[in-house]
Design a protein around this motif. Structure first.
Motif, mmCIF file in Angstrom:
data_model
loop_
_atom_site.group_PDB
_atom_site.id
_atom_site.type_symbol
_atom_site.label_atom_id
_atom_site.label_comp_id
_atom_site.label_asym_id
_atom_site.label_seq_id
_atom_site.Cartn_x
_atom_site.Cartn_y
_atom_site.Cartn_z
ATOM 1 N N GLN A 131 -37.751 38.227 -57.049
ATOM 2 C CA GLN A 131 -36.243 38.951 -55.435
ATOM 3 C C GLN A 131 -35.521 37.411 -55.197
ATOM 4 O O GLN A 131 -34.427 37.930 -54.517
ATOM 5 C CB GLN A 131 -37.521 38.766 -54.579
ATOM 6 C CG GLN A 131 -38.770 39.380 -54.530
ATOM 7 C CD GLN A 131 -40.710 39.729 -53.552
ATOM 8 O OE1 GLN A 131 -39.932 38.784 -53.316
ATOM 9 N NE2 GLN A 131 -40.794 40.605 -53.266
ATOM 10 N N ILE A 132 -35.479 36.132 -55.577
ATOM 11 C CA ILE A 132 -35.028 34.934 -55.559
ATOM 12 C C ILE A 132 -34.946 34.217 -56.867
ATOM 13 O O ILE A 132 -35.641 33.745 -57.859
ATOM 14 C CB ILE A 132 -35.679 34.655 -54.132
ATOM 15 C CG1 ILE A 132 -36.422 34.768 -53.528
ATOM 16 C CG2 ILE A 132 -34.961 32.817 -53.657
ATOM 17 C CD1 ILE A 132 -37.199 34.427 -52.038
ATOM 18 N N TRP A 148 -38.369 25.740 -46.475
ATOM 19 C CA TRP A 148 -38.121 27.091 -47.795
ATOM 20 C C TRP A 148 -39.314 27.994 -47.160
ATOM 21 O O TRP A 148 -39.829 27.842 -48.450
ATOM 22 C CB TRP A 148 -37.153 26.543 -48.368
ATOM 23 C CG TRP A 148 -36.613 28.128 -49.417
ATOM 24 C CD1 TRP A 148 -35.131 27.897 -49.502
ATOM 25 C CD2 TRP A 148 -36.698 28.580 -50.550
ATOM 26 N NE1 TRP A 148 -34.758 29.038 -50.081
ATOM 27 C CE2 TRP A 148 -35.856 29.380 -50.391
ATOM 28 C CE3 TRP A 148 -38.031 28.694 -50.353
ATOM 29 C CZ2 TRP A 148 -36.502 30.445 -51.605
ATOM 30 C CZ3 TRP A 148 -38.245 29.621 -51.975
ATOM 31 C CH2 TRP A 148 -37.861 30.331 -51.860
ATOM 32 N N GLY A 149 -38.403 29.233 -47.270
ATOM 33 C CA GLY A 149 -39.268 30.375 -47.388
ATOM 34 C C GLY A 149 -38.844 31.599 -46.490
ATOM 35 O O GLY A 149 -38.062 32.007 -45.753
ATOM 36 N N THR A 150 -40.543 32.606 -46.648
ATOM 37 C CA THR A 150 -40.359 33.970 -46.247
ATOM 38 C C THR A 150 -41.145 33.561 -45.158
ATOM 39 O O THR A 150 -40.970 34.495 -43.605
ATOM 40 C CB THR A 150 -40.727 35.139 -46.778
ATOM 41 O OG1 THR A 150 -42.435 34.275 -47.186
ATOM 42 C CG2 THR A 150 -40.011 35.005 -48.326
ATOM 43 N N ASP A 151 -41.973 32.846 -44.379
ATOM 44 C CA ASP A 151 -43.629 32.605 -43.045
ATOM 45 C C ASP A 151 -42.986 31.343 -43.287
ATOM 46 O O ASP A 151 -44.000 30.900 -43.852
ATOM 47 C CB ASP A 151 -43.585 33.570 -43.173
ATOM 48 C CG ASP A 151 -44.818 34.380 -42.349
ATOM 49 O OD1 ASP A 151 -44.736 32.562 -41.452
ATOM 50 O OD2 ASP A 151 -46.071 34.288 -42.286
ATOM 51 N N PRO A 152 -42.668 30.674 -42.015
ATOM 52 C CA PRO A 152 -43.437 28.930 -41.885
ATOM 53 C C PRO A 152 -44.529 29.227 -42.008
ATOM 54 O O PRO A 152 -45.599 27.891 -42.069
ATOM 55 C CB PRO A 152 -43.161 28.903 -40.773
ATOM 56 C CG PRO A 152 -42.390 30.092 -39.923
ATOM 57 C CD PRO A 152 -42.503 30.917 -41.492
ATOM 58 N N HIS A 153 -45.791 30.578 -41.910
ATOM 59 C CA HIS A 153 -47.181 30.138 -42.034
ATOM 60 C C HIS A 153 -47.146 30.569 -43.303
ATOM 61 O O HIS A 153 -48.642 31.611 -42.971
ATOM 62 C CB HIS A 153 -47.779 30.878 -40.310
ATOM 63 C CG HIS A 153 -46.841 30.175 -39.204
ATOM 64 N ND1 HIS A 153 -47.108 28.869 -38.920
ATOM 65 C CD2 HIS A 153 -46.696 30.418 -38.234
ATOM 66 C CE1 HIS A 153 -46.960 28.874 -37.787
ATOM 67 N NE2 HIS A 153 -46.076 29.717 -37.166
ATOM 68 N N TRP A 213 -44.012 37.987 -53.657
ATOM 69 C CA TRP A 213 -42.631 37.037 -53.353
ATOM 70 C C TRP A 213 -43.465 36.480 -55.091
ATOM 71 O O TRP A 213 -43.857 36.896 -55.970
ATOM 72 C CB TRP A 213 -42.812 35.881 -52.383
ATOM 73 C CG TRP A 213 -44.693 34.464 -52.881
ATOM 74 C CD1 TRP A 213 -45.156 35.135 -52.646
ATOM 75 C CD2 TRP A 213 -44.351 34.216 -53.662
ATOM 76 N NE1 TRP A 213 -46.109 34.171 -52.622
ATOM 77 C CE2 TRP A 213 -45.503 33.522 -53.783
ATOM 78 C CE3 TRP A 213 -43.667 33.717 -55.041
ATOM 79 C CZ2 TRP A 213 -46.104 32.355 -54.887
ATOM 80 C CZ3 TRP A 213 -44.410 33.010 -55.873
ATOM 81 C CH2 TRP A 213 -45.647 32.205 -55.629
ATOM 82 N N SER A 214 -41.436 36.375 -55.517
ATOM 83 C CA SER A 214 -41.176 36.143 -57.265
ATOM 84 C C SER A 214 -40.156 35.489 -56.833
ATOM 85 O O SER A 214 -38.743 35.722 -56.577
ATOM 86 C CB SER A 214 -41.097 37.831 -58.072
ATOM 87 O OG SER A 214 -40.808 37.002 -59.205
#
Length: 317
Positions: A84-85, A112-117, A27-28
């Motif tokens: 990426q964002i 907020w994000g790509t995975d709650p975990h 992620w970036s």
């Protein structure tokens, strides 16, 4: 008022933006929000802080970073991961191609994000405006300050993490105050370091420290270098030389900037007349203040009160 108290007169959260990000690599995030001040607390995992001029700082769990804007920067799992964002002003989130992602990546209340975990969890608090009275001090801060795990009270970080995902009445006000506490704790830790800015030590100098406090506490007084020197028990030449050496500018230049910064705050935070504000900060009339204010800030006091951004403030940093 010491240097740190003066600094914190400006960055006082009022409706600050807070978010808990949960991310899995790769992620970036490209941060282009132009915010004047941001606090990042790493809860889990790690991140790299990357400036456009090539500086790299690694953040681990328990670390806190203070980022001085408005310059853009990148936060990523690895320096090699391309953005990426992109975070734009107003905390609008988009892909590099411009696709809006705010709703797509929502994980719940202020999450907020790509995975709650996700392997990486960080809480970000963004001050989207800073009072004019602290601008001269914020400019002295480096682009990024990183405090290691243990340098900031872990209880404050835990409180911030616990509160950021709550949705209770007046929760925004609670988060503002908790964010302020984390910022104060982080700055106190940094100011205690040997790498704090040289001007900070001026407040502990017997002569210059007293002079600074007199100017800050009594801006309406008709100060002269001679009068200030007499008040601190020094010769005019000795005070002028020592003050300039430690603070970075002569006493009267410091006083002028301080008066105009205070005026800028009062214009936006009170309904006092320009004439009253002028006398409160040491100018004999509204006309005198208006002339000096426009020369220094680039806009008139009236326009500043109505929301025009002073050129000196908007370009600071």
């Amino acid at each position: 008022m010491d240097a740190l108290a003066s600094l914190l007169e400006g960055p006082r959260a009022r409706g600050a933006f807070l978010m808990c990000s949960r991310l899995d690599p790769p992620w970036s995030l490209r941060i282009q929000d132009e915010a004047p001040l941001t606090v990042v607390a790493m809860v889990r995992g790690h991140a790299w802080f990357l400036t456009d001029d090539g500086e790299r700082r690694r953040l681990g769990a328990g670390d806190v970073a203070i980022v001085r804007g408005p310059d853009s920067y990148t936060v990523a799992d690895d320096p090699a991961t391309p953005p990426q964002i992109v975070i734009h002003p107003g905390q609008v989130t988009k892909t590099p191609d411009g696709e809006i992602l705010c709703e797509t990546l929502s994980l719940g209340v202020r999450q907020w994000g790509t995975d709650p975990h996700g392997a990486t969890v960080m809480v970000t608090g963004t001050y989207e405006s800073v009072g004019a009275a602290s601008r001269r001090l914020l400019r002295a801060l480096p682009p990024a300050i990183v405090l290691g795990s243990g340098e900031v009270d872990a209880r404050l970080l835990a409180l911030l993490v616990d509160e950021v995902t709550e949705d209770r009445p007046a929760q925004g006000a609670v988060l503002d105050r908790v964010l302020d506490l984390v910022l104060i704790a982080a700055l106190r830790a940094w100011f205690a370091r040997a790498d704090a800015p040289a001007w900070y030590h001026a407040y502990s100098d017997p002569m210059v420290g007293r002079a600074l406090r007199l100017l800050q506490h009594n801006p309406a007084h008709g100060w002269t270098v001679a009068g200030l020197a007499e008040a601190v028990g020094a010769s005019r030449a000795a005070l002028a030389r020592r003050f300039t050496e430690l603070v970075g500018e002569p006493p009267m230049a410091f006083l002028t900037e301080w008066r105009l910064a205070l005026a800028a705050d009062l214009l936006q935070e009170s309904d006092a007349t320009i004439e009253a504000i002028a006398r409160q900060v040491g100018y004999g009339s509204a006309f005198a203040l208006s002339t000096a204010f426009k020369r220094h800030h680039g806009v008139s006091p009236r326009d500043h009160r109505q929301g025009a951004a002073p050129a000196e403030l908007s370009s600071a940093g």
